[in-house]
Design a protein around this motif. Sequence first.
Motif, PDB file in Angstrom:
ATOM      1  N   TRP A  47       0.832  -1.199   0.000  1.00  0.00           N
ATOM      2  CA  TRP A  47       0.000   0.000   0.000  1.00  0.00           C
ATOM      3  C   TRP A  47       0.872   1.257   0.000  1.00  0.00           C
ATOM      4  O   TRP A  47       0.607   2.203  -0.718  1.00  0.00           O
ATOM      5  CB  TRP A  47      -0.908   0.023   1.234  1.00  0.00           C
ATOM      6  N   GLY A  48       1.899   1.282   0.852  1.00  0.00           N
ATOM      7  CA  GLY A  48       2.765   2.443   0.945  1.00  0.00           C
ATOM      8  C   GLY A  48       1.973   3.722   1.198  1.00  0.00           C
ATOM      9  O   GLY A  48       1.022   3.747   1.987  1.00  0.00           O
ATOM     10  N   ILE A  49       2.337   4.785   0.480  1.00  0.00           N
ATOM     11  CA  ILE A  49       1.668   6.076   0.647  1.00  0.00           C
ATOM     12  C   ILE A  49       0.205   6.005   0.230  1.00  0.00           C
ATOM     13  O   ILE A  49      -0.614   6.837   0.625  1.00  0.00           O
ATOM     14  CB  ILE A  49       2.418   7.169  -0.163  1.00  0.00           C
ATOM     15  N   GLY A  50      -0.122   4.978  -0.550  1.00  0.00           N
ATOM     16  CA  GLY A  50      -1.509   4.789  -0.979  1.00  0.00           C
ATOM     17  C   GLY A  50      -2.458   4.593   0.190  1.00  0.00           C
ATOM     18  O   GLY A  50      -3.638   4.947   0.110  1.00  0.00           O
ATOM     19  N   SER A  51      -1.955   4.036   1.304  1.00  0.00           N
ATOM     20  CA  SER A  51      -2.812   3.841   2.474  1.00  0.00           C
ATOM     21  C   SER A  51      -3.221   5.177   3.073  1.00  0.00           C
ATOM     22  O   SER A  51      -4.352   5.351   3.529  1.00  0.00           O
ATOM     23  CB  SER A  51      -2.098   2.983   3.527  1.00  0.00           C
TER      24      SER A  51
END
Length: 306
Positions: free
Chosen positions: A136-140
């Motif tokens: 997910w990274g920054i997508g979370s």
Amino acid sequence: MSSFKELLRASFKSDDTEEWLDVHFTRPIGLVFALLWNKLNIHPNVITILSIILGAAAGCMFYYTDLTHNLIGVILLMLANFCDSTDGQMARLAGKKTLIGRMLDGFSGDVWFVFIYCAIAMRLYHQQIPYTDVNWGIGSWILCSVAGFLCHSPQSSLADYYRQIHLFFLKGKEGSELDSYQKQIETLKALPEQGAFWDRLFYSNYAKYCHSQEKRTPAFQKFFKKWNESAKDEELRQHFLAGSRPLMKYTNLLTFNLRAIVCYIACLSDHAWLYPLFEIIVMSAMYVHMHRTHEQLCESLGKEIA
């Protein structure tokens, strides 16, 4: 001396605006605590502050993926909600309702969910997006920010506004907490420039809150202005209530209980991403339907006055 059932009934805002789960579960438990704390002469605002602490702690627990921490989070959030119900019931029963209390009450829910969204964003950060091998990274953070700021916040504020509008037409000004931007601005202007920093900050923010509600409801604003300038026909009032009443279920669904249940299920099953996604898709669809239907109702009734 009033019986428990009579006190419980008196603590409800109205039959139209109370949710089934609150009537049969949250409110009775909240009333038990309300009666206890009222005897101890504890002010409702103190209970609201306690609910903020409990809700924030609950949010922190949802960062963890293990069952124990998540169960603790569920229990803490339920306790926070009981306290939230308690302070409102105490205020209504003891006649301790204040504008500051209402704003503090609304602020408490915001704090709970800021912690919840942040915890879920951090929880998902190093996890893989379902059915992919990508983290997910920054997508979370993007997912939770969209769910929280762009969806949850406007949904809750408009649901509260529609509920207060309904209560106004049902019970009059005394039975409602319907406020206007203009009134808050007038109060703000009447405050002294020096020595009223907190009051000015409070009314400034509350005015912005009211303005955001009014800006999104142009058809209601036109209808309400005509209504206040007219003879306030009883038949028209009943027409409004008949059209508004079916929308009250959406104002309930867009506040706390449904969100909390979905959050519990998502976190306990370790599919935390389901909660913000549910917020963005399902809750937003309900919001759009509620908003459009209410505006159409007001536009139609406004033509009747004209």
